[in-house]
Design a protein around this motif. Structure first.
Motif, PDB file in Angstrom:
ATOM      1  N   ALA A  97     -15.454  39.638  39.727  1.00 32.33           N
ATOM      2  CA  ALA A  97     -15.193  40.765  39.381  1.00 32.33           C
ATOM      3  C   ALA A  97     -13.061  40.895  40.027  1.00 32.33           C
ATOM      4  CB  ALA A  97     -15.405  41.130  41.039  1.00 32.33           C
ATOM      5  N   ARG A  98     -12.737  39.596  40.323  1.00 36.22           N
ATOM      6  CA  ARG A  98     -11.449  39.171  40.390  1.00 36.22           C
ATOM      7  C   ARG A  98     -11.114  38.567  39.015  1.00 36.22           C
ATOM      8  NH1 ARG A  98     -12.828  35.111  45.276  1.00 36.22           N
ATOM      9  NH2 ARG A  98     -15.110  34.762  44.454  1.00 36.22           N
ATOM     10  N   SER A  99     -11.654  38.916  37.763  1.00 38.19           N
ATOM     11  CA  SER A  99     -11.163  37.794  37.062  1.00 38.19           C
ATOM     12  C   SER A  99     -11.820  38.668  35.944  1.00 38.19           C
ATOM     13  CB  SER A  99     -10.743  36.001  36.839  1.00 38.19           C
ATOM     14  OG  SER A  99     -10.179  36.299  36.188  1.00 38.19           O
ATOM     15  N   LEU A 100     -11.007  39.303  35.523  1.00 34.11           N
ATOM     16  CA  LEU A 100     -12.680  40.362  34.107  1.00 34.11           C
ATOM     17  C   LEU A 100     -12.141  39.732  32.668  1.00 34.11           C
ATOM     18  CD1 LEU A 100     -13.171  43.280  35.591  1.00 34.11           C
ATOM     19  CD2 LEU A 100     -14.749  42.144  35.809  1.00 34.11           C
ATOM     20  N   ARG A 101     -13.081  39.099  32.346  1.00 35.72           N
ATOM     21  CA  ARG A 101     -12.683  38.633  30.808  1.00 35.72           C
ATOM     22  C   ARG A 101     -12.835  39.531  29.720  1.00 35.72           C
ATOM     23  NH1 ARG A 101     -16.393  35.093  32.220  1.00 35.72           N
ATOM     24  NH2 ARG A 101     -18.551  35.631  31.979  1.00 35.72           N
ATOM     25  N   PHE A 102     -11.391  40.793  29.822  1.00 39.56           N
ATOM     26  CA  PHE A 102     -11.863  42.044  28.827  1.00 39.56           C
ATOM     27  C   PHE A 102     -10.536  42.511  29.101  1.00 39.56           C
ATOM     28  CE2 PHE A 102     -16.355  42.309  31.042  1.00 39.56           C
ATOM     29  CZ  PHE A 102     -16.672  42.129  29.787  1.00 39.56           C
ATOM     30  N   ALA A 103     -10.266  42.831  27.571  1.00 36.54           N
ATOM     31  CA  ALA A 103      -8.822  43.692  27.233  1.00 36.54           C
ATOM     32  C   ALA A 103      -8.441  44.801  28.194  1.00 36.54           C
ATOM     33  CB  ALA A 103      -8.793  43.643  25.826  1.00 36.54           C
ATOM     34  N   ALA A 104      -7.481  44.812  28.550  1.00 38.44           N
ATOM     35  CA  ALA A 104      -7.156  46.353  28.841  1.00 38.44           C
ATOM     36  C   ALA A 104      -6.960  47.442  27.825  1.00 38.44           C
ATOM     37  CB  ALA A 104      -5.333  46.515  29.145  1.00 38.44           C
ATOM     38  N   ASP A 105      -7.255  48.723  28.906  1.00 37.06           N
ATOM     39  CA  ASP A 105      -8.525  49.883  28.572  1.00 37.06           C
ATOM     40  C   ASP A 105     -10.105  49.530  27.161  1.00 37.06           C
ATOM     41  OD1 ASP A 105      -6.175  50.936  28.900  1.00 37.06           O
ATOM     42  OD2 ASP A 105      -4.988  50.191  27.182  1.00 37.06           O
ATOM     43  N   SER A 106     -10.104  49.041  28.135  1.00 37.96           N
ATOM     44  CA  SER A 106     -11.538  48.658  26.960  1.00 37.96           C
ATOM     45  C   SER A 106     -12.122  49.753  27.421  1.00 37.96           C
ATOM     46  CB  SER A 106     -12.603  46.742  27.734  1.00 37.96           C
ATOM     47  OG  SER A 106     -11.653  46.053  26.937  1.00 37.96           O
TER      48      SER A 106
END
Length: 261
Positions: A97-106
């Motif tokens: 949860a502290r480092s999500l592998r998704f781009a902003a506004d996904s």
């Protein structure tokens, strides 16, 4: 407790000791009440969209959202949970949860229905909320859960047989620090105010903090999951006292409904 040690306890608890896949469905009457109330609160604000379920466990909430037409991605640190969610047809992957592998506004919304009460340090909890806000983007929704500090204190105090409250009771009540006596690997217990304050620190606008299961929720823990007049009464109590200060803290779980600024 060091977070790395706590993370190991979390993985061991869910992989070896506790079956999360049945907690919200058949384990007891408390689970279906919790599930229904959270689904209702989400539906009050989100009709459709892309949802990331962070710390989504075995995928029960994600599957319900898929059935309502949402597009859902689940992230959880426990590999067994990811496998269980995938078996329900959920797009699931291992992650933090502290480092999500998704781009902003996904995504249009994020659920954090477990991470905050498994993180001991406030900095980590705010980071998890900030990551949810980042991947959701402006105007989106974040639904963040915490364990009620007052319910946790009450359960700990009920175990006192010599009428003596020790330092662990004080630490739980004052700071939300879990007792070392519990089997559940909790990292923190919230008040409604502290949960809202952490969300604000992450840049979120807090619309409401709800008590999820209501004053009758805890009493359903030892009852069969079948619907009865008593479970329906507990549901009505949960709805009626959902945002009433003092009453909402009698719910085992609190839920902050937030928007990304």
């Amino acid at each position: 407790m060091d977070q790395r040690e706590l993370d190991e306890r979390i993985r061991d608890y869910y992989e070896e000791q506790f079956d999360e896949s049945v907690r919200l469905t058949t384990r007891s009457a408390q689970g279906p009440l919790e599930h229904q109330r959270i689904q209702e609160l989400i539906a009050d604000h989100l009709t459709e969209g892309r949802v990331i379920d962070v710390g989504g466990g075995a995928g029960v909430h994600a599957r319900s959202l898929l059935d309502r037409g949402h597009r859902v991605t689940l992230v959880d640190p426990v590999p067994g949970h990811v496998r269980s969610a995938a078996q329900l047809g959920v797009d699931a992957q291992v992650g933090d949860a502290r480092s999500l592998r998704f781009a902003a506004d996904s995504f249009d919304a994020a659920l954090l229905l477990g991470p905050l009460y498994h993180l001991a340090d406030r900095t980590d909890r705010v980071q998890a909320l900030s990551e949810a806000a980042r991947v959701v983007g402006s105007g989106g929704w974040v639904f963040a859960a915490g364990l009620s500090r007052f319910v946790g204190f009450g359960q700990l105090a009920l175990g006192v047989t010599d009428l003596h409250l020790d330092e662990e009771h004080g630490a739980l009540l004052e700071r939300g620090t879990p007792s070392s006596r519990g089997r559940f690997p909790a990292g923190h217990f919230h008040t409604a105010e502290s949960l809202a304050a952490e969300a604000v620190s992450a840049g979120l606008e807090v619309l409401e903090v709800h008590g999820v299961e209501g004053p009758g929720g805890l009493s359903l823990e030892g009852m069969p999951a079948e619907e009865t007049a008593l479970t329906q009464a507990a549901l009505q109590l949960a709805r009626a006292g959902s945002t009433v200060p003092g009453i909402r803290e009698l719910s085992p779980h609190l839920l902050a409904v937030c928007r990304v600024r």
